[in-house]
Design a protein around this motif. Structure first.
Motif, PDB file in Angstrom:
ATOM      1  N   GLY A 116     -43.427  21.953 -31.225  1.00  0.00           N
ATOM      2  CA  GLY A 116     -43.592  23.357 -30.879  1.00  0.00           C
ATOM      3  C   GLY A 116     -43.328  24.354 -31.980  1.00  0.00           C
ATOM      4  N   THR A 117     -42.869  23.917 -33.144  1.00  0.00           N
ATOM      5  CA  THR A 117     -42.657  24.849 -34.254  1.00  0.00           C
ATOM      6  C   THR A 117     -43.240  24.258 -35.537  1.00  0.00           C
ATOM      7  OG1 THR A 117     -40.569  24.065 -35.219  1.00  0.00           O
ATOM      8  CG2 THR A 117     -40.421  25.381 -33.192  1.00  0.00           C
ATOM      9  N   PRO A 118     -43.710  25.103 -36.453  1.00  0.00           N
ATOM     10  CA  PRO A 118     -44.259  24.592 -37.718  1.00  0.00           C
ATOM     11  C   PRO A 118     -43.266  23.750 -38.508  1.00  0.00           C
ATOM     12  CG  PRO A 118     -44.897  26.880 -37.399  1.00  0.00           C
ATOM     13  CD  PRO A 118     -43.899  26.565 -36.323  1.00  0.00           C
ATOM     14  N   HIS A 119     -41.975  24.134 -38.510  1.00  0.00           N
ATOM     15  CA  HIS A 119     -41.015  23.392 -39.311  1.00  0.00           C
ATOM     16  C   HIS A 119     -40.776  21.995 -38.734  1.00  0.00           C
ATOM     17  CE1 HIS A 119     -38.276  23.362 -42.675  1.00  0.00           C
ATOM     18  NE2 HIS A 119     -37.327  22.851 -41.912  1.00  0.00           N
ATOM     19  N   MET A 120     -40.796  21.866 -37.415  1.00  0.00           N
ATOM     20  CA  MET A 120     -40.697  20.535 -36.815  1.00  0.00           C
ATOM     21  C   MET A 120     -41.897  19.686 -37.218  1.00  0.00           C
ATOM     22  SD  MET A 120     -39.450  21.230 -32.920  1.00  0.00           S
ATOM     23  CE  MET A 120     -37.831  21.902 -32.529  1.00  0.00           C
ATOM     24  N   ARG A 121     -43.069  20.279 -37.261  1.00  0.00           N
ATOM     25  CA  ARG A 121     -44.260  19.534 -37.671  1.00  0.00           C
ATOM     26  C   ARG A 121     -44.175  19.150 -39.140  1.00  0.00           C
ATOM     27  NH1 ARG A 121     -46.485  23.548 -34.178  1.00  0.00           N
ATOM     28  NH2 ARG A 121     -47.345  24.811 -35.880  1.00  0.00           N
ATOM     29  N   ARG A 122     -43.620  20.029 -39.960  1.00  0.00           N
ATOM     30  CA  ARG A 122     -43.432  19.687 -41.377  1.00  0.00           C
ATOM     31  C   ARG A 122     -42.463  18.514 -41.522  1.00  0.00           C
ATOM     32  NH1 ARG A 122     -43.908  25.439 -42.139  1.00  0.00           N
ATOM     33  NH2 ARG A 122     -41.647  25.752 -42.019  1.00  0.00           N
ATOM     34  N   HIS A 123     -41.427  18.495 -40.688  1.00  0.00           N
ATOM     35  CA  HIS A 123     -40.490  17.369 -40.740  1.00  0.00           C
ATOM     36  C   HIS A 123     -41.199  16.063 -40.385  1.00  0.00           C
ATOM     37  CE1 HIS A 123     -36.366  18.157 -41.852  1.00  0.00           C
ATOM     38  NE2 HIS A 123     -36.433  19.340 -41.277  1.00  0.00           N
ATOM     39  N   ASP A 234     -33.748  34.700 -46.052  1.00  0.00           N
ATOM     40  CA  ASP A 234     -34.677  33.615 -46.399  1.00  0.00           C
ATOM     41  C   ASP A 234     -35.778  33.606 -45.340  1.00  0.00           C
ATOM     42  OD1 ASP A 234     -35.925  30.936 -46.372  1.00  0.00           O
ATOM     43  OD2 ASP A 234     -34.411  30.436 -47.886  1.00  0.00           O
ATOM     44  N   GLU A 235     -36.993  33.863 -45.745  1.00  0.00           N
ATOM     45  CA  GLU A 235     -38.103  33.994 -44.808  1.00  0.00           C
ATOM     46  C   GLU A 235     -38.349  32.712 -44.026  1.00  0.00           C
ATOM     47  OE1 GLU A 235     -42.871  35.211 -44.817  1.00  0.00           O
ATOM     48  OE2 GLU A 235     -41.690  35.298 -46.666  1.00  0.00           O
ATOM     49  N   VAL A 236     -38.188  31.569 -44.685  1.00  0.00           N
ATOM     50  CA  VAL A 236     -38.425  30.295 -44.010  1.00  0.00           C
ATOM     51  C   VAL A 236     -37.399  30.069 -42.901  1.00  0.00           C
ATOM     52  CG1 VAL A 236     -38.497  27.784 -44.298  1.00  0.00           C
ATOM     53  CG2 VAL A 236     -39.525  29.270 -46.027  1.00  0.00           C
ATOM     54  N   VAL A 237     -36.137  30.373 -43.164  1.00  0.00           N
ATOM     55  CA  VAL A 237     -35.092  30.236 -42.148  1.00  0.00           C
ATOM     56  C   VAL A 237     -35.383  31.146 -40.966  1.00  0.00           C
ATOM     57  CG1 VAL A 237     -32.646  30.485 -41.632  1.00  0.00           C
ATOM     58  CG2 VAL A 237     -33.355  29.612 -43.854  1.00  0.00           C
ATOM     59  N   VAL A 238     -35.710  32.398 -41.254  1.00  0.00           N
ATOM     60  CA  VAL A 238     -35.972  33.367 -40.185  1.00  0.00           C
ATOM     61  C   VAL A 238     -37.155  32.920 -39.331  1.00  0.00           C
ATOM     62  CG1 VAL A 238     -36.643  35.745 -39.674  1.00  0.00           C
ATOM     63  CG2 VAL A 238     -34.987  35.277 -41.495  1.00  0.00           C
ATOM     64  N   ASP A 239     -38.241  32.500 -39.985  1.00  0.00           N
ATOM     65  CA  ASP A 239     -39.418  32.059 -39.234  1.00  0.00           C
ATOM     66  C   ASP A 239     -39.099  30.834 -38.378  1.00  0.00           C
ATOM     67  OD1 ASP A 239     -40.978  34.055 -40.285  1.00  0.00           O
ATOM     68  OD2 ASP A 239     -41.940  32.796 -41.804  1.00  0.00           O
ATOM     69  N   HIS A 240     -38.381  29.884 -38.965  1.00  0.00           N
ATOM     70  CA  HIS A 240     -38.070  28.658 -38.218  1.00  0.00           C
ATOM     71  C   HIS A 240     -37.203  28.954 -37.005  1.00  0.00           C
ATOM     72  CE1 HIS A 240     -36.768  24.753 -36.999  1.00  0.00           C
ATOM     73  NE2 HIS A 240     -35.525  24.979 -37.382  1.00  0.00           N
ATOM     74  N   LEU A 241     -36.133  29.709 -37.194  1.00  0.00           N
ATOM     75  CA  LEU A 241     -35.243  29.995 -36.076  1.00  0.00           C
ATOM     76  C   LEU A 241     -35.923  30.858 -35.018  1.00  0.00           C
ATOM     77  CD1 LEU A 241     -31.849  30.525 -37.914  1.00  0.00           C
ATOM     78  CD2 LEU A 241     -32.582  28.546 -36.556  1.00  0.00           C
ATOM     79  N   ALA A 242     -36.754  31.804 -35.444  1.00  0.00           N
ATOM     80  CA  ALA A 242     -37.490  32.623 -34.478  1.00  0.00           C
ATOM     81  C   ALA A 242     -38.390  31.734 -33.612  1.00  0.00           C
ATOM     82  CB  ALA A 242     -38.322  33.672 -35.204  1.00  0.00           C
ATOM     83  N   ASP A 243     -39.060  30.781 -34.257  1.00  0.00           N
ATOM     84  CA  ASP A 243     -39.902  29.837 -33.511  1.00  0.00           C
ATOM     85  C   ASP A 243     -39.066  28.951 -32.594  1.00  0.00           C
ATOM     86  OD1 ASP A 243     -42.223  30.741 -34.759  1.00  0.00           O
ATOM     87  OD2 ASP A 243     -42.108  29.249 -36.365  1.00  0.00           O
ATOM     88  N   LEU A 244     -37.919  28.518 -33.093  1.00  0.00           N
ATOM     89  CA  LEU A 244     -37.071  27.612 -32.319  1.00  0.00           C
ATOM     90  C   LEU A 244     -36.524  28.282 -31.068  1.00  0.00           C
ATOM     91  CD1 LEU A 244     -35.904  24.713 -32.479  1.00  0.00           C
ATOM     92  CD2 LEU A 244     -33.889  25.711 -33.583  1.00  0.00           C
ATOM     93  N   TRP A 245     -35.986  29.500 -31.219  1.00  0.00           N
ATOM     94  CA  TRP A 245     -35.441  30.203 -30.049  1.00  0.00           C
ATOM     95  C   TRP A 245     -36.554  30.494 -29.038  1.00  0.00           C
ATOM     96  CZ3 TRP A 245     -31.337  28.390 -31.406  1.00  0.00           C
ATOM     97  CH2 TRP A 245     -30.578  28.741 -32.517  1.00  0.00           C
ATOM     98  N   LYS A 246     -37.729  30.840 -29.540  1.00  0.00           N
ATOM     99  CA  LYS A 246     -38.865  31.095 -28.642  1.00  0.00           C
ATOM    100  C   LYS A 246     -39.227  29.833 -27.863  1.00  0.00           C
ATOM    101  CE  LYS A 246     -43.705  32.640 -28.695  1.00  0.00           C
ATOM    102  NZ  LYS A 246     -44.833  33.107 -29.576  1.00  0.00           N
TER     103      LYS A 246
END
Length: 283
Positions: A116-123, A234-246
Motif C-alpha cells: 500500500g505504500t511506495p516505500h514498502m514496494r521499494r523494500h 527529509d522528503e522521503v521520510v515525510v512521504d513514507h510516513l504520510a503514506d503509512l498513516w494513511k
C-alpha cells in the motif's frame, strides 16, 4: 574467527538496529566490522567496543566492496531516506563477488509488489535484488518501531497522527527485538528461513497514546505533513510516513499481517517487549 559486517552500525533515530546488533555481537566477543557513514563520536564509541570501523557510503561500490572482503555474514539496514535501492544493488553486487553466505536485511512488514505504500514496494524490490545475488538473504519484515511513535510524542506533546479513529490498529515492535532476532540469525549455524515477520504488539492509536501518558489527536494529513517536514527534514521520510498513516487509517480495525509473531520468542527465549516495557526502559 571471521568478522561480521554490520551496516548502520553508528545507529540513528529510526531505531538504530545496526548499533544494537554491533553491541550484542561484541558483548559475545564476536569480531565486528562496523560500516558507518561518518568518522565521528559514534564511530569512536564503536572502536571502544572493539569493533573495526569502516567509513563509507553504502551506495558507493568503491567503499562497500573493500568492506566485504573476508566477510561471510553481514547485517544490512538502510534508513528511510533516498538511496535505499541503490544501496541494496551495490551491496548485492559486492556481496556476490565476495561469496557472502548470509545477509540479514531489515525490510518492512508489508513488503510486497502490491503493497500500500511506495516505500514498502521499494523494500520488496530490494529483497528481490538481494535474493538474486545468491548471498543467503534473510529478510526481517518488521512492524512500525516504537521509536517512531516516541519521536512524534516528544515533538508534539501528544500522539498527533492522521490515523482517524483512536480505534485504528497499529502493528508495532521494539527495535531491540528486531536487533535481537537479527543477531541470532547472524550467529545461527544451520539453515534458516528466508523471511521472518516481526511484530511485537498489536494495539490501537488510543491505547498507544495511553501508554505514553498523552492523548491521541487525529490531525489533518496536510497539517501533519507540515509538522513532519519540520520534524524530519527529509522528503522521503515525510512521504513514507504520510503514506503509512494513511494506509493504517484506511485499514482501520486490522489486517491479516497484524499479529504478534513467534520469531522473537523463538530466537530470544522471551516474549517481545511491549510498548509500556519499552517506555519504562527509556531514560
Amino acid at each position: 574467527m571471521e568478522p561480521i559486517l554490520v551496516t548502520g552500525a553508528a545507529g540513528g533515530p529510526q531505531g538504530g538496529t545496526g548499533r544494537r546488533v554491533t553491541e550484542a555481537l561484541r558483548a559475545g566477543d564476536h569480531p565486528v566490522r562496523a560500516f558507518v557513514r561518518a568518522d565521528d563520536a559514534r564511530a569512536a564509541e564503536l572502536r571502544e567496543l572493539g569493533a573495526e570501523v569502516v567509513v563509507g557510503d553504502l551506495r558507493e561500490i568503491g567503499t562497500v566492496a573493500p568492506a566485504l572482503r573476508g566477510i561471510r555474514r553481514a547485517y544490512f539496514t538502510y534508513p528511510v531516506t533516498a538511496g535505499m535501492l541503490d544501496a541494496a544493488a551495490v551491496f548485492a553486487a559486492a556481496a556476490h563477488e565476495s561469496a557472502l553466505e548470509r545477509v540479514v536485511a531489515v525490510s518492512q512488514l508489508g513488503s510486497d509488489p502490491a503493497a500500500g505504500t511506495p516505500h514498502m514496494r521499494r523494500h520488496w524490490v530490494a529483497e528481490q535484488v538481494l535474493d538474486r545475488a545468491g548471498i543467503g538473504a534473510v529478510h526481517l519484515r518488521a512492524a512500525v518501531f516504537f521509536e517512531n511513535l516516541r519521536v512524534v510524542v516528544e515533538h508534539c506533546g501528544e500522539l498527533a497522527l492522521p490515523l482517524g479513529s483512536p480505534d485504528t490498529v497499529l502493528p508495532l515492535i521494539a527495535a531491540a527485538d528486531v536487533a535481537a532476532v537479527g543477531t541470532a540469525l547472524l550467529l545461527a549455524p544451520g539453515p534458516v528461513d528466508p523471511v521472518y515477520w516481526l511484530a511485537g504488539e498489536i494495539t490501537t492509536a488510543g491505547r498507544a497514546a495511553e501508554a505514553f501518558g498523552v492523548r491521541y489527536v487525529d490531525v489533518d494529513p496536510d497539517r501533519w505533513r507540515q509538522t513532519a517536514t519540520d520534524l524530519y527534514r527529509d522528503e522521503v521520510v515525510v512521504d513514507h510516513l504520510a503514506d503509512l498513516w494513511k494506509l493504517f487509517a484506511a485499514i482501520g480495525s486490522g489486517h491479516s499481517l497484524y499479529q504478534v509473531t513467534d520469531s522473537i520468542r523463538h530466537f530470544t527465549g522471551r516474549p517481545p517487549h511491549t510498548l509500556r516495557e519499552y517506555l519504562a526502559s527509556v531514560p
